[in-house]
Design an enzyme around this catalytic site. Structure first.
Site, PDB file in Angstrom:
ATOM      1  N   TYR A  89      29.099  35.589  38.889  1.00 27.50           N
ATOM      2  CA  TYR A  89      29.727  36.809  38.262  1.00 27.50           C
ATOM      3  C   TYR A  89      29.484  37.012  36.954  1.00 27.50           C
ATOM      4  CZ  TYR A  89      33.075  40.539  37.027  1.00 27.50           C
ATOM      5  OH  TYR A  89      33.572  41.619  36.603  1.00 27.50           O
ATOM      6  N   ARG A 130      57.825  35.516  31.606  1.00 31.30           N
ATOM      7  CA  ARG A 130      56.120  34.969  31.560  1.00 31.30           C
ATOM      8  C   ARG A 130      56.275  33.628  32.332  1.00 31.30           C
ATOM      9  NH1 ARG A 130      55.463  31.867  27.464  1.00 31.30           N
ATOM     10  NH2 ARG A 130      56.305  33.083  25.687  1.00 31.30           N
ATOM     11  N   ASP A 165      35.056  30.017  43.067  1.00 29.15           N
ATOM     12  CA  ASP A 165      35.480  31.550  43.159  1.00 29.15           C
ATOM     13  C   ASP A 165      35.048  31.905  44.519  1.00 29.15           C
ATOM     14  OD1 ASP A 165      35.499  34.220  42.817  1.00 29.15           O
ATOM     15  OD2 ASP A 165      34.767  34.234  41.041  1.00 29.15           O
ATOM     16  N   LYS A 179      39.706  42.765  43.934  1.00 30.56           N
ATOM     17  CA  LYS A 179      38.739  43.024  45.134  1.00 30.56           C
ATOM     18  C   LYS A 179      39.366  43.337  46.538  1.00 30.56           C
ATOM     19  CE  LYS A 179      36.050  42.749  41.317  1.00 30.56           C
ATOM     20  NZ  LYS A 179      35.513  41.738  40.992  1.00 30.56           N
TER      21      LYS A 179
HETATM   22  C1  PLP Z   1      35.336  40.956  39.666  1.00 30.64           C
HETATM   23  C2  PLP Z   1      35.160  39.486  39.783  1.00 30.64           C
HETATM   24  C3  PLP Z   1      35.707  38.679  39.015  1.00 30.64           C
HETATM   25  C4  PLP Z   1      36.264  38.971  37.558  1.00 30.64           C
HETATM   26  O1  PLP Z   1      37.584  39.545  38.186  1.00 30.64           O
HETATM   27  P1  PLP Z   1      38.283  40.831  37.283  1.00 30.64           P
HETATM   28  O2  PLP Z   1      39.611  41.046  38.119  1.00 30.64           O
HETATM   29  O3  PLP Z   1      37.564  42.242  36.988  1.00 30.64           O
HETATM   30  O4  PLP Z   1      38.741  40.211  36.066  1.00 30.64           O
HETATM   31  C5  PLP Z   1      35.356  37.343  38.955  1.00 30.64           C
HETATM   32  N1  PLP Z   1      34.602  36.743  40.130  1.00 30.64           N
HETATM   33  C6  PLP Z   1      33.929  37.679  40.866  1.00 30.64           C
HETATM   34  C7  PLP Z   1      33.105  37.128  41.966  1.00 30.64           C
HETATM   35  C8  PLP Z   1      34.202  39.072  40.851  1.00 30.64           C
HETATM   36  O5  PLP Z   1      33.634  39.842  41.822  1.00 30.64           O
END
Ligand code: PLP
Length: 379
Positions: A98, A46, A170, A195
């Site tokens: 998001y 961890r 983000d 993504k």
């Molecule tokens: C998908 C997404 C998230 C969340 O991420 P996960 O890996 O699905 O928990 C956060 N911000 C954006 C812009 C996203 O497209």
């Protein structure tokens, strides 16, 4: 090292123990210690694992930061970043973030005593007006989902620093291939690596990069304390995915430009949202802060056409949530990703019932355009 070389060689790219040209999957929870009371490099997975460390150092280098961290999901990464703050702290959040971040804020973090104000971060005066004595940070996405709205990271970071706030970006949609928020003055970058960074729809992961060491120490402490780490197998898979980011992003963008041109020339299509549009608001900022336009594009079918028929007649482009993978995906925000937003607010924000979001993959562009043409004819 240039960015495309970093993708392959930055961070830790080879196994230090054996010379293997890929960092192996260190599938272990604990490590043998040489002496009692020593300070071993690794003691428990961890806290630290060599496979995770390799991808953490890679994203650190790609975002030009001081420290990188890998989490079990983007949501876990974002949650951990918000635990930098304490009850009574106030955070300014982009009004177009998001959906899962919106849910985390509204149904979890507010309950724990954090305060939030949502603001259109394109509007600097509005952001400035939202700053209060207890404000600690600005949290934003650019481009946003699904309307590709562009905020000026450098201007927001300047405003934040003048008010002693952190700027948290983000960077999931753009990736560091296109946009590096820390270079523009932001303090923390978060990613859903599920993504574009992973890039193959085969993994859920999150990443955080801090601009300085002090913030890195804090995030490292929280990562270990809260424990939402990425396991060694997914860390390995993520590093493998990241290596091809540049070639994939080029192909995504090429295809998206082709689709953009096709949609523009078709009178059955209403508004189109893609950052390469010189007439779109924010294009000046795009030119300044982005090194490309990415592979996300949204558009509206004109009134009278059936969104349902259009979607169901696509044969190559897959109806699914998520984005950023090699295969093309389509979704209808009003029903899917943004379905939980009350209709009145959603429509006011510009997310109409006719809006369709494409995550353009790396297939042959002409096949994708043919698929769209065929579905349009049947809509
Ligand atoms: C998908 C997404 C998230 C969340 O991420 P996960 O890996 O699905 O928990 C956060 N911000 C954006 C812009 C996203 O497209």
């Amino acid at each position: 090292m240039k960015f495309n070389t970093k993708l392959i060689h930055a961070g830790i790219s080879q196994d230090q123990a054996t010379g293997a040209v890929n960092v192996p999957i260190y599938q272990t929870s604990t490590y043998a210690q040489q002496e009692l009371g020593g300070s071993p490099r690794y003691e428990y997975s961890r806290t630290g694992n060599p496979t995770r460390e390799a991808v953490e150092k890679l994203i650190r280098d790609l975002e030009n930061g001081a420290a990188g961290f890998a989490f079990a999901s983007g949501s876990a990464a974002i949650h951990t970043v918000f635990t930098l703050f304490s009850t009574g702290d106030h955070i300014i959040v982009g009004n177009d973030v998001y959906g899962g971040t919106f849910r985390l804020i509204n149904s979890v973090l507010k309950r724990l005593g954090l305060e939030f104000t949502t603001v259109d971060t394109r509007d600097l005066a509005a952001v400035k007006a939202a700053v209060k004595v207890n404000t600690k940070a600005i949290y934003l996405e650019t481009p946003t989902n699904p309307l590709m709205r562009i905020s000026d990271i450098a201007a927001l970071a300047k405003l934040a620093h003048e008010n002693e706030l952190l700027t948290i970006v983000d960077n999931t949609f753009a990736t560091p291939y296109i946009q590096r928020p820390l270079d523009l003055g932001a303090d923390i970058v978060v990613h859903s690596a599920s993504k574009y960074l992973g890039g193959h729809s085969d993994l859920v992961a999150g990443l955080v990069v801090t601009k300085n060491e002090q913030l890195g120490e804090k995030i490292g402490y929280l990562q270990n304390a809260i424990g939402g780490i990425l396991g060694p197998q997914d860390s390995w898979l993520l590093q493998r995915g990241i290596k091809t980011l540049a070639v994939r992003m080029k192909a995504h963008e090429h295809n998206t430009q082709e689709i953009f041109s096709f949609l523009r020339s078709d009178d059955r299509i209403g508004k189109i949202y893609y950052p390469s549009d010189p007439e779109a608001p924010g294009y000046e900022i795009v030119k300044r802060q982005m090194n490309g336009f990415g592979g996300m594009l949204s558009f509206e079918l004109k009134q009278g056409l059936s969104v349902k028929k259009f979607i169901e007649n696509l044969s190559l482009i897959t109806l699914a949530e998520s984005l950023g993978s090699v295969e093309s995906l389509v979704e209808v925000p009003a029903i899917m990703t943004h379905g939980s937003i009350p209709e009145e607010i959603r429509l006011k924000n510009g997310i109409t019932n006719e809006l369709i979001r494409l995550s353009v993959g790396i297939e042959e562009a002409s096949d994708l355009v043919a698929d769209l043409k065929n579905a349009l004819a049947k809509a």
